[in-house]
Design an enzyme around this catalytic site. Structure first.
Site, PDB file in Angstrom:
ATOM      1  N   ASP A   7       0.868  -1.168   0.000  1.00 46.80           N
ATOM      2  CA  ASP A   7       0.000   0.000   0.000  1.00 46.80           C
ATOM      3  C   ASP A   7       0.911   1.225   0.000  1.00 46.80           C
ATOM      4  OD1 ASP A   7      -2.273   1.633   0.169  1.00 46.80           O
ATOM      5  OD2 ASP A   7      -2.199   1.621   2.359  1.00 46.80           O
ATOM      6  N   GLU A  66      -1.085  -1.226  -4.994  1.00 50.26           N
ATOM      7  CA  GLU A  66      -2.321  -0.496  -5.261  1.00 50.26           C
ATOM      8  C   GLU A  66      -2.028   0.695  -6.156  1.00 50.26           C
ATOM      9  OE1 GLU A  66      -6.024   0.144  -2.558  1.00 50.26           O
ATOM     10  OE2 GLU A  66      -4.568   1.728  -2.090  1.00 50.26           O
ATOM     11  N   ASP A 138      -2.586   0.758   7.305  1.00 51.50           N
ATOM     12  CA  ASP A 138      -1.831   0.637   6.058  1.00 51.50           C
ATOM     13  C   ASP A 138      -1.410  -0.814   5.815  1.00 51.50           C
ATOM     14  OD1 ASP A 138      -1.769   3.486   5.383  1.00 51.50           O
ATOM     15  OD2 ASP A 138      -0.429   3.678   7.110  1.00 51.50           O
TER      16      ASP A 138
END
Length: 164
Positions: A7, A66, A138
């Site tokens: 992430d 991502e 996260d």
């Protein structure tokens, strides 16, 4: 097969490693690489070195990152894009195949709904990885990204077997 989910973030880059064994998923580790404050180059270097250390420690065979969404703050978006570059560079340098997924695709793969909230995503990650404890939100997001990629790899493997 081990999958590393990332992430991207400039201050906090979440990561999560899962193991894919047939249809089963197992949590290996999760955490956050912090870059704190300072010069941008130094911060990116801390992210890069931290992510490389994660890759060495957990030996994933694939990675997923991502995709960045554009927000109102152009400077913030650019900095996030640079952190995302590090999230792609470290696994690429290690020779890992990298999947890239939009946030809605990750949510749909994990929850079944593309506009699910963070709490729903975390609940389903806990359901799919029993006993997992997140280092942070996260890290939970990174595990969701890894799960999304694992599902993609599983479906790709099934399609290859069906064709053969």
């Amino acid at each position: 097969m081990r999958v590393l989910g990332i992430d991207p973030g400039l201050q906090n880059m979440g990561w999560g490693v899962i193991e894919l064994d047939g249809p089963r998923l197992r949590h290996i580790a999760n955490g956050v690489v912090h870059s704190d404050k300072g010069e941008l180059g130094d911060r990116l270097l801390r992210l890069y070195r931290g992510l490389c250390a994660v890759i060495i420690a957990h030996a994933p065979s694939a990675a997923a990152v991502e995709q960045t969404f554009v927000n109102k703050d152009a400077v913030g978006t650019l900095k996030l894009g640079q952190a995302r570059g590090i999230a792609l560079l470290a696994p690429a340098e290690a020779g890992l195949e990298i999947g890239e997924y939009a946030p809605n695709a990750v949510k749909k793969a994990v929850v079944g709904v593309g506009h699910a909230g963070k709490e729903q995503v975390q609940h389903m990650v806990r359901h799919q990885l029993p006993g997992v404890v997140f280092e942070s939100a996260d890290a939970a997001d990174a595990l969701a990204i890894a799960i999304c990629h694992a599902h993609h790899l599983q479906s790709r493997s099934i399609r290859i077997k069906v064709r053969a």
